[in-house]
Write an enzyme that holds these catalytic residues in place. Structure first.
Site, short mmCIF file in Angstrom:
data_model
loop_
_atom_site.label_atom_id
_atom_site.label_comp_id
_atom_site.label_asym_id
_atom_site.label_seq_id
_atom_site.Cartn_x
_atom_site.Cartn_y
_atom_site.Cartn_z
N ASP A 47 0.84 -1.20 0.00
CA ASP A 47 0.00 0.00 0.00
C ASP A 47 0.87 1.25 0.00
O ASP A 47 1.67 1.46 0.90
CB ASP A 47 -0.87 -0.02 1.27
CG ASP A 47 -1.80 1.18 1.32
OD1 ASP A 47 -2.90 1.09 0.77
OD2 ASP A 47 -1.40 2.21 1.92
N TYR A 52 2.87 9.89 -0.23
CA TYR A 52 3.96 9.31 0.59
C TYR A 52 5.32 9.62 -0.05
O TYR A 52 6.34 9.51 0.60
CB TYR A 52 3.83 7.79 0.73
CG TYR A 52 2.56 7.27 1.37
CD1 TYR A 52 1.67 8.11 2.02
CD2 TYR A 52 2.26 5.91 1.34
CE1 TYR A 52 0.51 7.62 2.61
CE2 TYR A 52 1.11 5.41 1.93
CZ TYR A 52 0.24 6.27 2.54
OH TYR A 52 -0.90 5.77 3.11
N LYS A 77 -2.80 6.10 -4.10
CA LYS A 77 -3.90 7.01 -3.75
C LYS A 77 -3.73 8.39 -4.39
O LYS A 77 -2.61 8.90 -4.52
CB LYS A 77 -3.99 7.17 -2.23
CG LYS A 77 -3.97 5.85 -1.49
CD LYS A 77 -4.17 5.99 0.00
CE LYS A 77 -3.87 4.67 0.68
NZ LYS A 77 -2.43 4.45 0.96
N HIS A 110 -7.51 9.71 -1.53
CA HIS A 110 -6.81 9.59 -0.24
C HIS A 110 -7.65 10.11 0.95
O HIS A 110 -7.56 9.58 2.06
CB HIS A 110 -5.48 10.34 -0.30
CG HIS A 110 -4.45 9.80 0.64
ND1 HIS A 110 -3.12 9.74 0.35
CD2 HIS A 110 -4.56 9.27 1.87
CE1 HIS A 110 -2.45 9.20 1.37
NE2 HIS A 110 -3.31 8.92 2.32
#
Ligand code: A2P
Length: 296
Positions: A47, A52, A77, A110
């Protein structure tokens, strides 16, 4: 790790019942090593997210793992700040290119609001974004679509206006923070729930009650936390950059008895260090509703 444990999404796509989270894992060698280690330990579900900042290293670790692409399930996301049709398509392309894996298995919005506008109503924008998510899905460049951090009203806005329903809602989920009403609503609507931060981002590690439970089962506290989420029928997404922890977290091969699950359920709201943040979040939400109502 039991590689065969999967859930079926509402469109029939199989999703491994446990995943490896990569939030807060920096791009470069750290993310590459963590994902490589996770794959070696049997994880087949990784994931990540555009926000990120580690998609490139995640993709590289997957490509260099020697495992065939179709045996690994990859989630990414759409940044929470992206709330237009056009930017959604553009952002997806960037994720696809950074990962370099040909397709993404699951693509999620997200959050229902940009991070600096938490609690505000972005239903109109999310409906527009969802149209782009549906286009991406229909193009075959991702195998499933869904949302993350959505609460019931955010989901209702999409469900009332979509032609393809969200298949997943990924939420913050751990002992003491089980969001039962939301999970029930998701299940009623055939939306699978994924749980990020099953160790409460580390805040649960010092909890004496959960530690006592780990002692009873002759296991570790993180394993009790991960197993608890699994037995709730939710996909745990533990994260770690420590090779020993990654290996330990992948070996969760015991059963928590029903009575002990009930005891862990009863810890809701009592985990030290979490109660205050939950209360603060609720007060903030109430204030936002109050001001948006009287501000109209
Ligand atoms: P580390 O990277 O040193 O392992 P969550 O998954 O809820 O977001 O929690 C992640 C945090 O929990 C990280 O700080 C991670 O640190 C820590 N952690 C993950 N697995 C373990 C483990 N098996 N033992 C101790 N700490 C762990």
């Amino acid at each position: 790790m039991n590689d065969n444990a999967v859930f079926l999404l509402s469109n029939g796509v199989k999703i491994p019942a446990t995943g490896f989270g990569t939030w807060q894992i920096p791009d470069g060698k750290i993310a590459f090593d963590a994902v490589s280690q996770a794959l070696q330990c049997g994880y087949r579900h990784i994931d990540t997210a555009r926000n990120y900042g580690n998609e490139q290293s995640v993709g590289k670790a997957i490509k260099e793992s020697g495992i065939i692409r179709s045996d690994i399930f990859v989630t990414s996301k759409l940044p929470a700040e992206v709330k237009t049709y056009k930017e959604t398509l553009e952002s997806f392309d960037k994720s696809l290119s950074s990962l370099g894996l040909g397709y993404i298995d699951l693509y999620l919005i997200h959050a229902p609001w940009p991070w600096n506008r938490q609690g505000y109503d972005y239903s109109r924008e999310n409906i527009e974004v969802w149209k782009a998510m549906e286009e991406i899905y229909k193009s075959g460049r991702c195998r499933a679509i869904g949302v993350s951090n959505f609460e019931i009203p955010d989901l209702v806005a999409i469900l009332d206006n979509c032609s393809i329903q969200p298949m997943v809602n990924q939420i913050r989920y751990f002992i003491g923070n089980t969001q039962n009403g939301l999970v029930h609503f998701c299940r009623q609507n055939n939306i699978l729930v994924g749980g990020y931060s099953p160790l409460a981002t580390g805040a649960i590690l010092a909890n004496k009650k959960v530690a006592a439970m780990a002692e009873k089962y002759d296991t570790t506290l993180p394993k009790i936390c991960i197993r608890y989420v699994m037995q709730k029928g939710i996909i745990p997404l533990p994260k770690s950059t420590n090779p020993t922890h990654i290996k330990q977290n992948a070996e969760v091969d015991f059963e928590i008895a029903a009575s002990d699950m009930e005891y862990l359920d009863s810890l809701s709201g009592t985990i030290k260090g979490l109660r205050l943040s939950n209360i603060k979040r609720k007060i903030k939400k109430r204030l936002i509703s109050f001001y948006s109502y009287f501000g109209k």
